[in-house]
Each structure stands twice: as C-alpha cells, then as structure tokens.
Design an enzyme around this catalytic site. Sequence first.
Site, short mmCIF file in Angstrom:
data_model
loop_
_atom_site.label_atom_id
_atom_site.label_comp_id
_atom_site.label_asym_id
_atom_site.label_seq_id
_atom_site.Cartn_x
_atom_site.Cartn_y
_atom_site.Cartn_z
N GLY A 13 0.83 -1.21 0.00
CA GLY A 13 0.00 0.00 0.00
C GLY A 13 0.86 1.25 0.00
O GLY A 13 0.51 2.27 0.60
N ASN A 85 1.02 -2.63 5.29
CA ASN A 85 0.40 -1.33 5.53
C ASN A 85 -0.94 -1.15 4.81
O ASN A 85 -1.73 -0.29 5.17
CB ASN A 85 1.39 -0.24 5.10
CG ASN A 85 0.73 1.11 4.97
OD1 ASN A 85 0.55 1.80 5.97
ND2 ASN A 85 0.34 1.49 3.76
N TYR A 151 -14.23 -1.89 10.21
CA TYR A 151 -12.81 -1.45 10.17
C TYR A 151 -12.15 -1.65 11.53
O TYR A 151 -11.03 -2.17 11.63
CB TYR A 151 -12.78 0.02 9.74
CG TYR A 151 -11.40 0.64 9.76
CD1 TYR A 151 -10.45 0.28 8.82
CD2 TYR A 151 -11.06 1.61 10.72
CE1 TYR A 151 -9.18 0.86 8.83
CE2 TYR A 151 -9.81 2.19 10.74
CZ TYR A 151 -8.86 1.82 9.79
OH TYR A 151 -7.61 2.38 9.81
#
Length: 251
Positions: A13, A85, A151
């Site tokens: 990422g 990440n 999340y």
Amino acid sequence: MFSLKDQVAVVTGAASGIGRGIAEVLHGAGAQVVIADIDVERGRATADELGAVFSQVDVTSRNACEEMVTGIVDRFGRLDVMCSNTGIFPQAALDTMTDEQWDRTLEVNLKGTFLIVQAALRPMRKQKYGRIVITSSITGSVTGFPGWSHYGASKAGQQGFMRSAALECARDGVTINAVLPGNVLTDGLKAQGDTYLRNMAAGVPMNALGQPRDIGHAACFLASPEARYITGQTLIVDGGQILPESVEALA
Ligand code: NAD
C-alpha cells in the site's frame, strides 16, 4: 542509528499515503525499498520518484503475495523488512452494513495482513532475520468511531494476529510489531470529508493531523536491527489523540 543499509524492505500500500511515508523513511535509512501496491500507475510513479522498485500486488491474493516475495528474494537475495500497511476504511453504518462491506474490509485489512506476513516469513525464517511492521490503528483496539465497526474489528484483529505470530517466530530472529496511527493526512483520510478532517484535528492535543512520515519514523525504528528485543508490541503515533478524558481536557 537505525540504519537499514543493504537491507531489502517491502511496503504494501505504498503508492500513496502512510505507505509512501514509510517507504520514504526506510529509503532514507538506506534500504532497497519495494513499493508494493495494487495501483500500478501510482505505484510506479512513487517508485520512480524515490528511486525504488515497484511490484504490483493484491494483498487479498495468496498467489500474488507469494509470487511477489519469491520475485524479491530471487532478485535481491533476501527480504529483511515487511511493512504490511495496506488498508481500506469505507464508512458503513452498522444498521445497514452488508455482508459484502463487512467481508471486503476484513479481507483487505486482516486477511491481507495474514497472507503477506505468511509469505514474508518463509525467507525471513530461513535467513534467521526479519522485521515485520503492521500498520494497524487506534481505531478498534483503543477507540471507536461510528461507521467503522467493520474497520475497527479488522484493526483490532491485526493486533490479535500479531501477538500469536510474534510468539511463533520469536526464536527465529523475526520480530512482528504494529504502529497504531491516529489521524494522518492521506487521500484515504481526505475522502472522509472536510468536516471530518477539521473536527479530528480539533480533537488532537497537538492540534494537527499527522503526516505520513510521522508513521514512517516509528515504523523505521521497529524495522531496525536495534529493535531486536521488541516483539508483539504496539506503538501509538497519534499526537496525543487518545489521551484526553473529555473535551474539557482540550479547553
Ligand atoms: P490510502 O487509501 O491513502 O492508501 C492505501 C494504499 O493501499 C493505496 O495506495 C491503495 O492503492 C493500496 N491498496 C488498496 N487495496 C489494496 C490491495 N488489495 N492490495 C494492495 N494495495 C492495496 O490509505 P492510508 O490512509 O495511507 O492508510 C494506510 C494504512 O494506515 C491502512 O492500513 C489504514 O488502515 C491505516 N491507518 C490510516 C490512518 C489515517 O489516518 N490515514 C489512521 C490509522 C490507520
């Protein structure tokens, strides 16, 4: 101190945002950095700007993770640092959250971490050296925010995963730790809107959002040879965001 000279480091990422900030700091510390991202155009551009290498990867694919790691070891002979990440943070209210929204967030953030760490562990165990740094979050394990129950679960899940994984590699010279950013100014955060950014900055004792390189410096420490006696731990980098007992503390 904290030199990564002659070391090979992958950051997933890393085409943008926090991943790019980590890549910049690791590159500055002397590492050969691999920018690993699903976004080919942006990933290549970032790699060119840094003088790094780009490797396309979708962290939700076992094959893609394994092929990337194999390719890096073939090319550079080793893999010293893996920064997992990649992450997504779409908002979805619990009342109306769909199975697909839940599954996708867990798939990218949690399963993606499992797959990339598992792939990285093979060469690291063999060479008896490795530093794995996960970008988790204060959200989930420490704080909550409406719209981010999926999340938060994924980010707390990364930390649960990390603690057992740390035990499994403790005798192989491989450490695994997590950085927990507060609110860092990235494209992903900007997508939450101006009101969110303004209110979040106002809630940070240092009165500003973090910069990607703030996370990069913390990750670089955990990725360094000097951090050899630290494993299974979390490092919060949030400008003091989790400290206030109430808004009164910020008055
Ligand atoms: P971002 O959206 O700016 O960047 C994420 C990068 O991941 C992008 O380059 C994207 O192309 C890549 N990506 C997305 N799906 C992928 C996949 N399946 N495979 C490979 N690459 C993929 O996000 P960011 O704000 O930089 O966040 C990075 C990490 O930091 C995430 O794990 C996020 O949860 C965590 N985090 C961010 C903040 C923040 O305030 N920005 C706070 C806490 C934690």
